[in-house]
Design a protein around this motif. Sequence first.
Motif, PDB file in Angstrom:
ATOM      1  N   GLY A   1       1.038  -1.100   0.622  1.00 13.28           N
ATOM      2  CA  GLY A   1       0.422   0.444  -0.356  1.00 13.28           C
ATOM      3  C   GLY A   1       0.956   1.112  -0.236  1.00 13.28           C
ATOM      4  N   LEU A   2       2.065   1.235  -0.517  1.00 16.47           N
ATOM      5  CA  LEU A   2       3.004   2.546  -1.494  1.00 16.47           C
ATOM      6  C   LEU A   2       2.996   3.054   0.013  1.00 16.47           C
ATOM      7  CD1 LEU A   2       0.293   4.586  -3.924  1.00 16.47           C
ATOM      8  CD2 LEU A   2       1.954   2.363  -3.726  1.00 16.47           C
ATOM      9  N   LEU A   3       3.636   2.329   1.466  1.00 14.99           N
ATOM     10  CA  LEU A   3       3.831   2.840   2.632  1.00 14.99           C
ATOM     11  C   LEU A   3       6.034   3.524   2.113  1.00 14.99           C
ATOM     12  CD1 LEU A   3       3.396  -1.099   4.645  1.00 14.99           C
ATOM     13  CD2 LEU A   3       1.721   1.655   3.790  1.00 14.99           C
ATOM     14  N   GLY A   4       6.413   2.782   1.468  1.00 11.68           N
ATOM     15  CA  GLY A   4       8.076   3.322   1.675  1.00 11.68           C
ATOM     16  C   GLY A   4       7.660   5.161   1.659  1.00 11.68           C
ATOM     17  N   SER A   5       6.596   5.264   0.278  1.00 13.71           N
ATOM     18  CA  SER A   5       6.371   6.774  -0.243  1.00 13.71           C
ATOM     19  C   SER A   5       5.654   7.453   0.308  1.00 13.71           C
ATOM     20  CB  SER A   5       5.933   6.616  -1.808  1.00 13.71           C
ATOM     21  OG  SER A   5       5.692   5.272  -2.037  1.00 13.71           O
ATOM     22  N   GLN A   6       4.865   6.933   1.164  1.00  7.93           N
ATOM     23  CA  GLN A   6       3.884   7.525   1.995  1.00  7.93           C
ATOM     24  C   GLN A   6       4.412   8.262   3.100  1.00  7.93           C
ATOM     25  OE1 GLN A   6       1.053   6.326   4.036  1.00  7.93           O
ATOM     26  NE2 GLN A   6      -0.185   4.965   2.432  1.00  7.93           N
ATOM     27  N   TYR A   7       5.274   7.587   3.540  1.00  7.59           N
ATOM     28  CA  TYR A   7       6.641   8.247   4.637  1.00  7.59           C
ATOM     29  C   TYR A   7       7.292   8.758   4.761  1.00  7.59           C
ATOM     30  CZ  TYR A   7       9.294   6.574   9.036  1.00  7.59           C
ATOM     31  OH  TYR A   7       9.763   7.017  10.503  1.00  7.59           O
ATOM     32  N   TYR A   8       7.906   8.396   3.386  1.00  8.65           N
ATOM     33  CA  TYR A   8       8.380   9.668   3.394  1.00  8.65           C
ATOM     34  C   TYR A   8       8.348  10.964   3.177  1.00  8.65           C
ATOM     35  CZ  TYR A   8      11.915  12.839   1.189  1.00  8.65           C
ATOM     36  OH  TYR A   8      13.037  14.046   0.581  1.00  8.65           O
ATOM     37  N   VAL A   9       6.813  11.245   2.152  1.00  7.63           N
ATOM     38  CA  VAL A   9       5.973  12.003   1.861  1.00  7.63           C
ATOM     39  C   VAL A   9       5.347  12.708   3.838  1.00  7.63           C
ATOM     40  CG1 VAL A   9       4.414  13.298   1.284  1.00  7.63           C
ATOM     41  CG2 VAL A   9       5.702  11.949  -0.097  1.00  7.63           C
ATOM     42  N   GLU A  10       5.548  11.484   4.853  1.00  6.81           N
ATOM     43  CA  GLU A  10       5.447  12.327   6.048  1.00  6.81           C
ATOM     44  C   GLU A  10       6.706  12.681   6.576  1.00  6.81           C
ATOM     45  OE1 GLU A  10       2.715   9.304   7.037  1.00  6.81           O
ATOM     46  OE2 GLU A  10       1.426   9.611   5.626  1.00  6.81           O
ATOM     47  N   ASN A  11       7.907  12.534   6.250  1.00 11.58           N
ATOM     48  CA  ASN A  11       8.827  12.719   7.010  1.00 11.58           C
ATOM     49  C   ASN A  11      10.128  13.166   6.273  1.00 11.58           C
ATOM     50  OD1 ASN A  11       7.981  10.730   9.641  1.00 11.58           O
ATOM     51  ND2 ASN A  11       7.659  10.254   8.284  1.00 11.58           N
TER      52      ASN A  11
ATOM     53  N   ILE B   1      13.512  13.816   3.778  1.00 14.25           N
ATOM     54  CA  ILE B   1      14.726  14.507   4.192  1.00 14.25           C
ATOM     55  C   ILE B   1      14.898  15.631   3.362  1.00 14.25           C
ATOM     56  CG2 ILE B   1      16.964  14.029   4.254  1.00 14.25           C
ATOM     57  CD1 ILE B   1      16.156  10.966   3.984  1.00 14.25           C
ATOM     58  N   VAL B   2      14.886  16.596   2.431  1.00 11.06           N
ATOM     59  CA  VAL B   2      14.463  18.045   1.667  1.00 11.06           C
ATOM     60  C   VAL B   2      13.460  18.112   2.057  1.00 11.06           C
ATOM     61  CG1 VAL B   2      16.272  17.137   0.947  1.00 11.06           C
ATOM     62  CG2 VAL B   2      14.449  16.848  -0.316  1.00 11.06           C
ATOM     63  N   PRO B   3      12.444  19.884   1.906  1.00  7.43           N
ATOM     64  CA  PRO B   3      11.401  20.370   2.170  1.00  7.43           C
ATOM     65  C   PRO B   3      10.846  20.105   0.700  1.00  7.43           C
ATOM     66  CG  PRO B   3      12.913  21.604   2.707  1.00  7.43           C
ATOM     67  CD  PRO B   3      13.931  20.211   1.916  1.00  7.43           C
ATOM     68  N   LEU B   4       9.497  19.171   0.898  1.00  2.31           N
ATOM     69  CA  LEU B   4       8.971  18.897  -0.165  1.00  2.31           C
ATOM     70  C   LEU B   4       8.559  20.110  -1.085  1.00  2.31           C
ATOM     71  CD1 LEU B   4       5.723  16.807   1.390  1.00  2.31           C
ATOM     72  CD2 LEU B   4       7.580  16.009   0.599  1.00  2.31           C
ATOM     73  N   TYR B   5       8.057  21.174  -0.346  1.00  3.46           N
ATOM     74  CA  TYR B   5       7.864  22.600  -1.206  1.00  3.46           C
ATOM     75  C   TYR B   5       9.213  23.252  -2.848  1.00  3.46           C
ATOM     76  CZ  TYR B   5      10.384  25.734   1.966  1.00  3.46           C
ATOM     77  OH  TYR B   5      11.939  26.206   2.321  1.00  3.46           O
ATOM     78  N   LYS B   6      10.486  22.219  -2.056  1.00  4.26           N
ATOM     79  CA  LYS B   6      11.600  22.178  -2.558  1.00  4.26           C
ATOM     80  C   LYS B   6      11.826  20.950  -3.844  1.00  4.26           C
ATOM     81  CE  LYS B   6      14.362  25.581  -0.276  1.00  4.26           C
ATOM     82  NZ  LYS B   6      15.610  26.213   0.803  1.00  4.26           N
TER      83      LYS B   6
END
Length: 547
Positions: free
Chosen positions: A381-391, A393-398
């Motif tokens: 269920g896309l766990l790793g990518s979901q976790y990355y987006v919630e945590n 390592i570099v800002p999502l807006y960048k």
Amino acid sequence: MLIKISGILNRSNAAIIIGLFCYVTAFAQNPDSAFSEQIIHNIKNHITYLGSDALEGRATGSNGSRLASDYIAGNLKKWAIKPIGTDSSYFQNIPMHGSMPLNDSQLLLQAQHNVINLKLYEDYLLFKCGAQTYIPNPAPLVFVGFGIIAPEYDYNDYLNIDVSGKIVVFLSGEPEFDDPEYFEGDNPTIYSYPESKQRIAIAQGAIGSIMIGHPTDPKFSNWDRLKNEFSFEDITLAFQVTSHLSLLLNPMQISNIFKGSHITFEESLEQINTHQFKSFMLNTKISFKGHFKEREFIGRNVIGLIEGYDPDMQDTYLILSAHYDHLGIGVPVFNDSIYNGVVDNALGVSGLLEIARLLKNAELPPRRSILLILVTGEEKGLLGSQYYVENPIVPLYKSIANVNIDGLAIFDIFNDVVGIGAEFSTLSDILEAIARVNGLRLSQIPPQFMGFESFSHSDQIAFAQGGIPAILISDGLNYKSLTSVEALQKWINWADQVYHTPFDDIYQPLNYKAIAQHVHFLYDFCHRLSRMEQQPQWKPGVSFRNV
Ligand SMILES: [Zn+2]
């Protein structure tokens, strides 16, 4: 069969994009060059290891998965790619929860004066459940049609019905209307996903949900196959563990749960088709006492960074992703129980490693930084990518864009590409322009694949939901030697006989020249994107824009 996208790229935009593309690619259309020989050689090595039986199908949380992540990290290290995971390692640690239902789990259906003991795997399949799921007192069932609340379409299956403390029963899929705008016509919307329906049910206070495959939905027509797919351990992110009972019912049991109801299932379907349906209480109840084998463990994403050289652009990031997990060991098919996942997705990982190598050694280095994320838990269920987006390592807006790789071209040298998810952002314009430089056309996703590997079915959706324009670039159906009809048949056969079976292994026929062509195209796409001044933008009206 394929509808060519035209008119989307406006002229001035095209000129700016093309202007940036004045340098020539090394590969062009020569699949026999030493350059592509090198790619083929490396890819073969990677998939031979990642897809070997020793890695046991790389199930999330397994020893094989750990070996795979070590191997990937070792390759990033070899190319001097910067580790930027937990404690400057290549790994982002993810707390996860695993549970496996046991056969003595008890699901009792009270149908009028009878109690029916439904059997796990034969009569129903469980997902995202565990020891915390416990319904000792029979709870009433409510049939809620598709189980959808979609305010933008003024659609609500829960209107005037109270489901709190009850168990909802819903159909797979979503309503069909003649209006192509309404529920996006033939394209499945987010409301068609079981997870969306489950979330709606929970928000409405239901303590459980039962999904019934719509009789016209081919995904649910083969119970034995579904049984195999559900024979694997269920895994969630540790903080997402829910007590909600969630199950898929064998169609053979539909008549039992509709027993004593004033409207039959068939009559309900008729009402749904003619848009006359109103949700109603069934005359049956369900209780559940499950037994599970449970565990807590740490899964991991593998993350590395290729730093951009341009001081003005290097703190913006292009995310290149591929999932390295697969299904693991499951029900044997012809005595083979290892689901090796070579095309899905040892191949995508190998391609990403090759693209990373090429980017790292590019004569013209990337101006933006490239973040490489090899995610785990995609199949759960896309766990790793979901976790990355919630945590992140570099800002999502960048993070300016995500290019996700799930499988590569395996049949033949291709003349066109398809950008899955491209239509939501200006990535479609960029893709069309870069394809053209490479002598390729841009085509639309063939309608036959809409329900299969569409946008929602891999990690790009998680990045898009984090606000990052995302794309998965696949080969189209125009090939060098195959006709479109032959190619489509190959796709259908592969989806039917190889996908998510033990036969997605190293022994299947793979066209390595096509693979190298795909890898090179993806490299070129990422390379050019990393050097472009403009950032990809969401198109107006796209919901991801508001994140
Ligand atoms: Zn898969």
